[in-house]
Scaffold this motif. Sequence first.
Motif, PDB file in Angstrom:
ATOM      1  N   ASP A  39       0.792  -0.924   0.037  1.00 56.71           N
ATOM      2  CA  ASP A  39       0.333  -0.183   0.205  1.00 56.71           C
ATOM      3  C   ASP A  39       0.738   1.172   0.069  1.00 56.71           C
ATOM      4  O   ASP A  39       0.284   2.245  -0.806  1.00 56.71           O
ATOM      5  CB  ASP A  39      -0.933   0.104   1.109  1.00 56.71           C
ATOM      6  CG  ASP A  39      -2.208  -1.349   0.911  1.00 56.71           C
ATOM      7  OD1 ASP A  39      -3.030  -1.389  -0.191  1.00 56.71           O
ATOM      8  OD2 ASP A  39      -3.157  -1.160   1.959  1.00 56.71           O
ATOM      9  N   VAL A  40       1.796   1.231   0.572  1.00 56.18           N
ATOM     10  CA  VAL A  40       2.733   2.151   0.695  1.00 56.18           C
ATOM     11  C   VAL A  40       3.644   2.822  -0.506  1.00 56.18           C
ATOM     12  O   VAL A  40       3.452   3.626  -1.351  1.00 56.18           O
ATOM     13  CB  VAL A  40       3.806   2.117   1.735  1.00 56.18           C
ATOM     14  CG1 VAL A  40       5.253   3.277   1.510  1.00 56.18           C
ATOM     15  CG2 VAL A  40       2.629   2.410   2.978  1.00 56.18           C
ATOM     16  N   MET A  91       2.816   1.789  -3.415  1.00 55.68           N
ATOM     17  CA  MET A  91       1.796   2.419  -4.067  1.00 55.68           C
ATOM     18  C   MET A  91       1.277   3.707  -4.744  1.00 55.68           C
ATOM     19  O   MET A  91       0.512   4.385  -5.502  1.00 55.68           O
ATOM     20  CB  MET A  91       0.041   1.819  -4.308  1.00 55.68           C
ATOM     21  CG  MET A  91       0.107   0.725  -4.360  1.00 55.68           C
ATOM     22  SD  MET A  91       0.477  -0.297  -5.846  1.00 55.68           S
ATOM     23  CE  MET A  91       1.796  -1.745  -5.190  1.00 55.68           C
ATOM     24  N   LEU A  92       1.718   4.579  -3.679  1.00 61.67           N
ATOM     25  CA  LEU A  92       2.200   5.799  -4.231  1.00 61.67           C
ATOM     26  C   LEU A  92       3.449   6.644  -4.735  1.00 61.67           C
ATOM     27  O   LEU A  92       3.783   7.432  -4.640  1.00 61.67           O
ATOM     28  CB  LEU A  92       2.183   6.524  -2.609  1.00 61.67           C
ATOM     29  CG  LEU A  92       0.516   7.035  -1.620  1.00 61.67           C
ATOM     30  CD1 LEU A  92       0.480   7.743  -1.222  1.00 61.67           C
ATOM     31  CD2 LEU A  92      -0.196   7.114  -3.037  1.00 61.67           C
ATOM     32  N   ILE A 108       2.228  10.358  -7.494  1.00 64.15           N
ATOM     33  CA  ILE A 108       1.369   8.730  -8.379  1.00 64.15           C
ATOM     34  C   ILE A 108       0.662   8.924  -7.033  1.00 64.15           C
ATOM     35  O   ILE A 108       0.616   8.568  -6.327  1.00 64.15           O
ATOM     36  CB  ILE A 108       2.231   7.857  -7.976  1.00 64.15           C
ATOM     37  CG1 ILE A 108       3.208   7.957  -9.070  1.00 64.15           C
ATOM     38  CG2 ILE A 108       1.419   6.422  -8.350  1.00 64.15           C
ATOM     39  CD1 ILE A 108       4.761   6.774  -9.214  1.00 64.15           C
ATOM     40  N   SER A 109      -1.105   8.474  -8.492  1.00 62.08           N
ATOM     41  CA  SER A 109      -2.216   8.184  -7.242  1.00 62.08           C
ATOM     42  C   SER A 109      -3.142   8.040  -8.506  1.00 62.08           C
ATOM     43  O   SER A 109      -3.006   8.279  -9.694  1.00 62.08           O
ATOM     44  CB  SER A 109      -2.763  10.081  -6.744  1.00 62.08           C
ATOM     45  OG  SER A 109      -4.154  10.337  -6.503  1.00 62.08           O
ATOM     46  N   GLY A 110      -4.555   7.223  -7.337  1.00 65.83           N
ATOM     47  CA  GLY A 110      -5.603   7.153  -8.430  1.00 65.83           C
ATOM     48  C   GLY A 110      -6.366   7.758  -8.714  1.00 65.83           C
ATOM     49  O   GLY A 110      -7.162   7.837 -10.094  1.00 65.83           O
ATOM     50  N   LEU A 151      -0.653   3.725  -9.245  1.00 70.46           N
ATOM     51  CA  LEU A 151       0.097   2.519  -9.451  1.00 70.46           C
ATOM     52  C   LEU A 151      -1.116   1.683  -8.246  1.00 70.46           C
ATOM     53  O   LEU A 151      -1.421   2.570  -7.360  1.00 70.46           O
ATOM     54  CB  LEU A 151       1.830   2.459  -8.644  1.00 70.46           C
ATOM     55  CG  LEU A 151       2.567   2.626  -9.640  1.00 70.46           C
ATOM     56  CD1 LEU A 151       3.846   2.836  -8.040  1.00 70.46           C
ATOM     57  CD2 LEU A 151       3.196   1.782 -10.081  1.00 70.46           C
ATOM     58  N   ARG A 152      -1.068   0.374  -8.726  1.00 69.73           N
ATOM     59  CA  ARG A 152      -2.098   0.028  -7.097  1.00 69.73           C
ATOM     60  C   ARG A 152      -2.478  -1.002  -7.273  1.00 69.73           C
ATOM     61  O   ARG A 152      -2.327  -1.807  -8.243  1.00 69.73           O
ATOM     62  CB  ARG A 152      -3.669   0.960  -7.675  1.00 69.73           C
ATOM     63  CG  ARG A 152      -4.904   0.557  -6.471  1.00 69.73           C
ATOM     64  CD  ARG A 152      -5.056   1.103  -5.408  1.00 69.73           C
ATOM     65  NE  ARG A 152      -5.067   2.957  -6.320  1.00 69.73           N
ATOM     66  CZ  ARG A 152      -5.881   3.765  -5.761  1.00 69.73           C
ATOM     67  NH1 ARG A 152      -7.508   2.550  -5.624  1.00 69.73           N
ATOM     68  NH2 ARG A 152      -6.168   4.562  -5.879  1.00 69.73           N
ATOM     69  N   ASP A 153      -2.462  -2.124  -6.010  1.00 70.08           N
ATOM     70  CA  ASP A 153      -2.090  -3.361  -6.149  1.00 70.08           C
ATOM     71  C   ASP A 153      -4.135  -3.955  -5.595  1.00 70.08           C
ATOM     72  O   ASP A 153      -4.704  -3.316  -4.981  1.00 70.08           O
ATOM     73  CB  ASP A 153      -1.858  -3.984  -4.859  1.00 70.08           C
ATOM     74  CG  ASP A 153      -1.780  -3.136  -3.248  1.00 70.08           C
ATOM     75  OD1 ASP A 153      -2.718  -1.740  -3.949  1.00 70.08           O
ATOM     76  OD2 ASP A 153      -1.563  -3.796  -2.931  1.00 70.08           O
ATOM     77  N   GLU A 182     -12.512   1.959  -9.137  1.00 75.15           N
ATOM     78  CA  GLU A 182     -11.596   2.510  -7.821  1.00 75.15           C
ATOM     79  C   GLU A 182     -11.058   4.029  -8.799  1.00 75.15           C
ATOM     80  O   GLU A 182     -10.590   4.837  -8.572  1.00 75.15           O
ATOM     81  CB  GLU A 182     -11.112   1.813  -6.538  1.00 75.15           C
ATOM     82  CG  GLU A 182     -11.779   1.287  -5.730  1.00 75.15           C
ATOM     83  CD  GLU A 182     -10.841   0.225  -5.192  1.00 75.15           C
ATOM     84  OE1 GLU A 182     -11.574  -0.056  -3.841  1.00 75.15           O
ATOM     85  OE2 GLU A 182     -10.102   0.739  -4.833  1.00 75.15           O
TER      86      GLU A 182
END
Lengths: 353, 353
Positions: A97-98, A100-101, A173-175, A234-236, A248
Motif C-alpha cells: 500500500d505504501v 503504491m504512492l 502517483i495517485s489513483g 500504481l495500485r494493487d 476505483e
Amino acid sequence: MTDSLPNDQISCPLPLPHQQVIVMGHGSGGKMTHDLIKKTFYKALGNPILLSKDDAANIGITEGCKLAVSIDSHVVFPLFFPGGDIGRLAVCGTVNDVSMLGAVPMYLTAGFILEEGLEVSILEKVLASMRVAAQEAGVYIVAGDTKVVQKGKADGLYISTCGIGKIPPGIEISGLCAQPGDVVILSGTIGDHGIAVLEARNELGFTSGIKSDVAPLNHLVEAILSTGSTIHVLRDPTRGGLATTLNEIASQSQVCITLNESSIPVTSEVMAVCELLGYDPLYVANEGKIIVILPEQFACDVFTKMQNTPYGERSAIIGRVIDAPKGRVLMKTSLGTTRIVDMLSGEMLPRIC
Amino acid sequence: MTDSLPNDQISCPLPLPHQQVIVMGHGSGGKMTHDLIKKTFYKALGNPILLSKDDAANIGITEGCKLAVSIDSHVVFPLFFPGGDIGRLAVCGTVNDVSMLGAVPMYLTAGFILEEGLEVSILEKVLASMRVAAQEAGVYIVAGDTKVVQKGKADGLYISTCGIGKIPPGIEISGLCAQPGDVVILSGTIGDHGIAVLEARNELGFTSGIKSDVAPLNHLVEAILSTGSTIHVLRDPTRGGLATTLNEIASQSQVCITLNESSIPVTSEVMAVCELLGYDPLYVANEGKIIVILPEQFACDVFTKMQNTPYGERSAIIGRVIDAPKGRVLMKTSLGTTRIVDMLSGEMLPRIC
C-alpha cells in the motif's frame, strides 16, 4: 520473582507449562505481557528502534519530504494457506500500500489482537514469517502492541500493520492521475491468492496446487521508477480483485478503462477452479500484483523492465484508458463483444486478507 | 446499480433495510465496503488527506526532523463506559503514546475490525467520538481500513490506531533518561479509568459515579515543554497502572524510584471501590494521566504549569529517583514502612483498553 511480590498485589493464574498458550494475563500489561513481548516478539522482530521500549518509536527523517502512510487490519482465515500466512500478508499488504504512492517503505508498526488459548508456537511461526517478509522488503518493524481477548472473541489472531514510506522528490502517483491515452499494465496472473485461501479452508474439495502470490512489491516499484518513466497510477488489486480496483481508479480519475479479456493473465489452474465454483477471477483477491497506468510513450520500457524483475515476470499489457463513459471499466471479451465490468457488490470471499 | 451488473458477477445478500447492521459484505472491498466508508467513515472523519482515497496517505514533512510513531490495538469491553468509549480511547491512547516522546502528534491512521451484526448506529457513535477527540487533540485521521469478521469472531468492534508526531529539535525524552536526584510528578488521580470500565461491566453491583479520565494529553505535554525545562521522562500509566509503568522506567533507566504513598492522588470514590473489591489503585489503568520525571531545579516551574493546565489540575509530586536498588520501585507507606512496589504479574483487569 514470586518471593518479592507484595502481599497486596492481585494474584493471578500462571500460564500453562512452558507458556504453550496465550492466556488473558498476557494482555494485562504486566509481567506476563513483558515476558511474552521479550521472549516472542523481540526475539523475532527485534531491532534497535523497537528495542528502545518507549511508548512510541523515534524515527529520523533526514530532510524535508513527503511521506506515505497506510494502515491495514488483517483477519485472513485460516492463518496459514498455501504460499503464505497472516504474518507475511500483514507485512506485504502494508508495504505494498505504501509503495503504491511510489514511496520507499521504511518502517512498519504492528498491533496484535490475540485470542486466549492461541498456541504460542503459532504466534512464533507468524512472527518468523513477518521477519522474513520484512527482511525481503527491507523495512523495520519499529513499534508494536499486544492485546488479548477471551476465547471466542477473535479467531486465533489479528494483525494491524501501519507503514511509513518516503516519497522520492518529483513523484506524483495517485489513483486520480489516470489520463485518456494511458496504457494499463498488470504485473502477473490474477486470482491466485483468493483461490489458495479457499483451498486452505477445504472449500475446493480437492488439491489444486495453487499458491498465494503474497509478496512485497516495493522492489518491483523501485525497478519501474528506475526507468525514469512518468507513472500516473500504481495500485494493487487486493480485496475485490482486479475489477474492483480498476473501477476505483476509473472513478477517482473520471476516465474509462478498457480491457482486453484475452490479455489478462490467469493460470489454467485458477481458471479451472473458478469455472468449477462459479467465480470470476476478475473479482478474486491478489496480494502480489500491481496495476501500472502510464503514458504510452513509457509503456514499452516499463513493461520490459517489469518482465525482467522478480514478481513481474508474467506482466502483461491488459488495456487502455479512454475518455468516456467516465468512471466505467469495459471489457472486450474473447468473443468480440464489450461488457461492463462493475465493482464487486457485497460479499464474495470474506476474510481473504 | 443492479441493472448494470454483468451476469457473471457473484450475487450476494443485500444488507438489512437502511443498512442497520454490519454484514460480511461490508468487508468485501466492493460496493458495500465503499458505501459504508463513504456514508459512515468519511462522514465522521473526512479531511482532504483521508479523502484522497489512495492506498496510502500522502503527508508532508517540511523539514528534516525526528518523528515519533506508535501503534495501539483497542479491545476495551464494553465499548461504552462512564466518561468515554472505544473511539475516544483509540484516539487518546495513541495521541498520548506519541506525546510521551515530547512529540507533537499530527496524524493518525485507524484500522477497524467489525463484527458481523454490529449496529451501524453504534459504529457511527464511536466514529463521532473519534472525531471529537481528534479535534480536541488537533490531529487528523489520514488513512483507514475496515475488515468484517463473522459473528462470534470479535466483540462488536476493535480499533487499531497508529500515530505520527514530530519531535521538536533538542527534545530527548525517553524511559531511559531518569537520573538519581530527579523528581517524579503525576498529573492527577489514579485508577479512574479502570474502575469506570468495571462499573460499565456491572461488576461493582452499585453506581459509583466514577468516570474514566480518558483524554488527549498532548496539550498538557506542550504546556510542560513550554516552560523550557529539561524533561527526562514522560510516560502515561495505562494498562498495569502507575506501579507497572514506574517499574518499566526504573528498569529502562537502571535507577530506583521511591514514592510517598500519602502523596499519590486517589479520589475517595476510587479508593472506596478498590478497598471493597480488593484492588490496589496502583495497578488500575489510567487513560488521561502522565508521569513526568525531571531534574529538581525544574520541578517547581513544571508542577505549577501543570496545575494550571487542563487535565493537570490535580498534579502532585509523588516521589524521587535514587541510585539503588536499581530497577526497583519502593514506597514509603503512610505507616512509615517501606515496601517494594512490583510490576503487575498476570491478569488483573482484562480488556481495559
